[in-house]
Design a protein around this motif. Sequence first.
Motif, PDB file in Angstrom:
ATOM      1  N   PHE A  45       0.812  -1.213   0.000  1.00 58.06           N
ATOM      2  CA  PHE A  45       0.000   0.000   0.000  1.00 58.06           C
ATOM      3  C   PHE A  45       0.843   1.260   0.000  1.00 58.06           C
ATOM      4  O   PHE A  45       0.450   2.283  -0.572  1.00 58.06           O
ATOM      5  CB  PHE A  45      -0.960   0.006   1.196  1.00 58.06           C
ATOM      6  N   GLU A  46       2.006   1.220   0.638  1.00 59.07           N
ATOM      7  CA  GLU A  46       2.892   2.378   0.628  1.00 59.07           C
ATOM      8  C   GLU A  46       3.397   2.659  -0.781  1.00 59.07           C
ATOM      9  O   GLU A  46       3.523   3.805  -1.190  1.00 59.07           O
ATOM     10  CB  GLU A  46       4.077   2.182   1.589  1.00 59.07           C
ATOM     11  N   THR A  47       3.712   1.604  -1.534  1.00 62.10           N
ATOM     12  CA  THR A  47       4.170   1.758  -2.916  1.00 62.10           C
ATOM     13  C   THR A  47       3.147   2.544  -3.726  1.00 62.10           C
ATOM     14  O   THR A  47       3.497   3.383  -4.549  1.00 62.10           O
ATOM     15  CB  THR A  47       4.371   0.376  -3.575  1.00 62.10           C
ATOM     16  N   LEU A  48       1.891   2.251  -3.484  1.00 64.56           N
ATOM     17  CA  LEU A  48       0.810   2.880  -4.231  1.00 64.56           C
ATOM     18  C   LEU A  48       0.402   4.234  -3.657  1.00 64.56           C
ATOM     19  O   LEU A  48      -0.440   4.912  -4.227  1.00 64.56           O
ATOM     20  CB  LEU A  48      -0.401   1.933  -4.254  1.00 64.56           C
ATOM     21  N   GLY A  49       1.008   4.611  -2.532  1.00 65.52           N
ATOM     22  CA  GLY A  49       0.706   5.885  -1.910  1.00 65.52           C
ATOM     23  C   GLY A  49      -0.618   5.910  -1.175  1.00 65.52           C
ATOM     24  O   GLY A  49      -1.158   6.975  -0.886  1.00 65.52           O
ATOM     25  N   GLU A  50      -1.151   4.736  -0.865  1.00 68.06           N
ATOM     26  CA  GLU A  50      -2.460   4.659  -0.217  1.00 68.06           C
ATOM     27  C   GLU A  50      -2.387   4.861   1.292  1.00 68.06           C
ATOM     28  O   GLU A  50      -3.388   5.165   1.919  1.00 68.06           O
ATOM     29  CB  GLU A  50      -3.121   3.323  -0.538  1.00 68.06           C
ATOM     30  N   LYS A  51      -1.232   4.651   1.895  1.00 69.86           N
ATOM     31  CA  LYS A  51      -1.104   4.821   3.348  1.00 69.86           C
ATOM     32  C   LYS A  51      -0.254   6.027   3.699  1.00 69.86           C
ATOM     33  O   LYS A  51      -0.561   6.770   4.602  1.00 69.86           O
ATOM     34  CB  LYS A  51      -0.504   3.568   3.988  1.00 69.86           C
ATOM     35  N   GLN A  52       0.837   6.181   3.000  1.00 68.51           N
ATOM     36  CA  GLN A  52       1.784   7.258   3.316  1.00 68.51           C
ATOM     37  C   GLN A  52       2.321   7.785   1.998  1.00 68.51           C
ATOM     38  O   GLN A  52       3.125   7.132   1.345  1.00 68.51           O
ATOM     39  CB  GLN A  52       2.894   6.695   4.191  1.00 68.51           C
ATOM     40  N   ASP A  54       4.510   9.916   1.058  1.00 68.08           N
ATOM     41  CA  ASP A  54       5.944  10.108   0.838  1.00 68.08           C
ATOM     42  C   ASP A  54       6.652   8.802   0.497  1.00 68.08           C
ATOM     43  O   ASP A  54       7.809   8.816   0.086  1.00 68.08           O
ATOM     44  CB  ASP A  54       6.610  10.797   2.026  1.00 68.08           C
ATOM     45  N   LEU A  55       5.980   7.662   0.654  1.00 65.63           N
ATOM     46  CA  LEU A  55       6.557   6.361   0.290  1.00 65.63           C
ATOM     47  C   LEU A  55       6.065   5.877  -1.073  1.00 65.63           C
ATOM     48  O   LEU A  55       6.426   4.781  -1.506  1.00 65.63           O
ATOM     49  CB  LEU A  55       6.245   5.318   1.365  1.00 65.63           C
ATOM     50  N   ARG A  56       5.269   6.697  -1.749  1.00 69.57           N
ATOM     51  CA  ARG A  56       4.781   6.328  -3.082  1.00 69.57           C
ATOM     52  C   ARG A  56       5.979   6.020  -3.991  1.00 69.57           C
ATOM     53  O   ARG A  56       7.007   6.685  -3.932  1.00 69.57           O
ATOM     54  CB  ARG A  56       3.963   7.460  -3.688  1.00 69.57           C
ATOM     55  N   ASP A  57       5.828   5.001  -4.797  1.00 72.63           N
ATOM     56  CA  ASP A  57       6.862   4.565  -5.743  1.00 72.63           C
ATOM     57  C   ASP A  57       8.130   4.073  -5.056  1.00 72.63           C
ATOM     58  O   ASP A  57       9.241   4.222  -5.577  1.00 72.63           O
ATOM     59  CB  ASP A  57       7.173   5.656  -6.770  1.00 72.63           C
ATOM     60  N   THR A  58       7.961   3.517  -3.863  1.00 76.24           N
ATOM     61  CA  THR A  58       9.043   2.787  -3.200  1.00 76.24           C
ATOM     62  C   THR A  58       8.558   1.357  -2.987  1.00 76.24           C
ATOM     63  O   THR A  58       7.358   1.091  -2.994  1.00 76.24           O
ATOM     64  CB  THR A  58       9.411   3.400  -1.832  1.00 76.24           C
TER      65      THR A  58
END
Length: 86
Positions: A45-52, A54-58
């Motif tokens: 979910f962080e990869t998709l930016g759904e939770k945080q 600033d972690l999008r695309d990680t």
Amino acid sequence: MAKAKQILNLLRPHMFVFYDESGAIGRRYRRQDEIGTPFCVTVDFETLGEKQSDLRDTVTLRERDSMKQERVKISDLLELLLLRIA
């Protein structure tokens, strides 16, 4: 998952890549550990930016031998893996 397929296509020309979306993440890690996969990349979910955002695309990069996990930018993933595999 579209983001996972994007990463698969990024890495596949440079190394053997296996895509797995079945079962819980712990089971996936164990399956890959058993066959000797040195690194696992997890899209979450962080990869998709759904939770945080600033972690999008990680992604989470997990090293089999140390079981160390770290967040890595997708844009840095290929270079990092090539350095560690070489």
